[in-house]
Scaffold this motif. Structure first.
Motif, PDB file in Angstrom:
ATOM      1  N   ASN A 127       0.839  -1.197   0.000  1.00  0.00           N
ATOM      2  CA  ASN A 127       0.000   0.000   0.000  1.00  0.00           C
ATOM      3  C   ASN A 127       0.885   1.262   0.000  1.00  0.00           C
ATOM      4  OD1 ASN A 127      -0.875   2.039   2.370  1.00  0.00           O
ATOM      5  ND2 ASN A 127      -2.655   1.496   1.145  1.00  0.00           N
ATOM      6  N   HIS A 197     -10.669   8.434   4.989  1.00  0.00           N
ATOM      7  CA  HIS A 197     -10.406   7.623   3.791  1.00  0.00           C
ATOM      8  C   HIS A 197     -11.632   6.809   3.403  1.00  0.00           C
ATOM      9  CE1 HIS A 197      -8.442   4.832   1.027  1.00  0.00           C
ATOM     10  NE2 HIS A 197      -7.499   5.743   0.947  1.00  0.00           N
ATOM     11  N   GLU A 209      -7.921   1.002   4.532  1.00  0.00           N
ATOM     12  CA  GLU A 209      -6.623   1.630   4.320  1.00  0.00           C
ATOM     13  C   GLU A 209      -5.808   1.592   5.623  1.00  0.00           C
ATOM     14  OE1 GLU A 209      -5.616   2.638   1.435  1.00  0.00           O
ATOM     15  OE2 GLU A 209      -4.055   4.151   1.700  1.00  0.00           O
TER      16      GLU A 209
END
Ligand code: A2P
Length: 334
Positions: A127, A197, A209
């Protein structure tokens, strides 16, 4: 040596960046296949001075391909990564589809390049917020274990793809022209606003996330016990993420020691000039390979000397995605 490289999602924000980075790093595969949806078939993308046509991604796209960088979303990765490996390609996957699989290395080249030694044909690119934080924290963790970290992110639109970047641009124009704002890619207005998010929230209250940053860091650091708290927020910035990071080390450490360690850390540029008031900013980090680290200071709320505060900015499309994938490619092909 790379004979035939495929870039899946070549028309996307990360795919285009990958095409750009290849040239800059002098990587010259014998052949490059640019793959995307049927919508983009025939589009020309410049790679190393040549305009290459985009081809439609299909079952037979991987014949003769030795490496494939996937950046077309998790669904495409799930559908086509095994097709590519069956054809003999090694896949570097930018989606979250395989990151936590036990037999899939999850690699930040500055942190755990040794994990590339054993794989089943798929390597996962972490990520973007995780990569940028890991580059800054790992060099410190190696010297003095980080027991706990608390992170707040300020994430750019690019993390949601090219259409999200375009939405930020057009919404900004609409806002300034007093036209009504119509959120499309994002669930909320992104221009002149920020919001939590936009990934689903799990039973523990963390969104996906945030969960990625916790789980992926533990895997990359080989430290399942590291305590991580995180809040991920989307901000109206085009392409570089920023993160405020609070660290608790096992043993006392000074801001000067942290600065010295980071000054020679790979992939890090210390930008911390108190007199000139020059600190990391996403606009300066945009288009750059290194992650900028600054605001390095002792955390006054941890009087035992084990706390440090940092502020980090890194280009989401480069180190957060395409550059990290290409560094992995370089290690595999060397
Ligand atoms: P396309 O431009 O043809 O839609 P981003 O992350 O910037 O949104 O980019 C996503 C990338 O994934 C684009 O290159 C996009 O191609 C590609 N993509 C999306 N859907 C498909 C699909 N069904 N098959 C192949 N590529 C796809």
């Amino acid at each position: 040596m790379i004979n035939h490289l495929a870039i899946v999602g070549a028309t996307g924000a990360v795919g285009r960046e990958a095409c750009d980075i290849l040239t800059g790093r002098g990587i010259e595969p014998e052949r490059i296949s640019l793959l995307a949806s049927s919508r983009s078939a025939g589009t020309l993308i410049p790679v190393g001075g040549t305009d290459l046509p985009v081809l439609e991604l299909a079952e037979d796209s991987f014949a003769g391909v030795d490496y494939a960088i996937f950046s077309a979303g998790g669904d495409r990765s799930k559908q086509y990564a095994s097709v590519a490996t069956a054809a003999g390609a090694v896949v570097i996957d930018n989606s979250s589809a395989f990151r936590m699989d036990r037999d899939v290395p999850l690699v930040v080249p500055e942190v755990n390049p040794g994990d590339l030694a054993v794989h089943n044909g798929i390597i996962a690119n972490p990520n973007c917020s995780t990569i940028i934080m890991n580059v800054a924290v790992w060099p410190l963790h190696k010297v003095n274990r980080v027991e706990r970290m608390v992170i707040s992110t300020y994430q750019a639109a690019s993390g949601a793809g090219a259409a999200a970047m375009e939405e930020l641009r057009s919404q900004t124009g609409d806002y300034l022209a007093d036209r009504p704002i119509k959120p499309g890619v994002f669930p909320s207005q992104c221009a002149f606003n920020l919001f939590s998010h936009n990934t689903p929230i799990g039973p523990d209250g963390y969104n996906t996330e945030e969960r990625k940053m916790i789980d992926e860091t533990r895997k990359i650091f080989h430290d399942p016990a590291i305590a991580i708290g995180v809040t991920c927020v989307r901000v109206p910035v085009l392409r570089a993420h920023s993160e405020s990071i609070n660290l608790t080390f096992e043993k006392p450490i000074t801001a000067g020691e942290v600065r010295d360690i980071l000054a020679s850390a790979p992939g890090v540029e210390v930008v911390d000039d108190v007199e000139a008031r020059r600190f990391p900013m996403p606009i300066d980090a945009s288009g750059r390979d290194d992650c900028m680290v600054g605001r390095i200071r002792q955390d006054v709320s941890q009087p035992d000397g084990r706390g440090i505060e940092l502020f980090v900015c890194g280009d989401q499309l480069r180190k957060g995605a395409a550059l990290n994938a290409i560094q992995i490619l370089e290690l595999l092909a060397s």
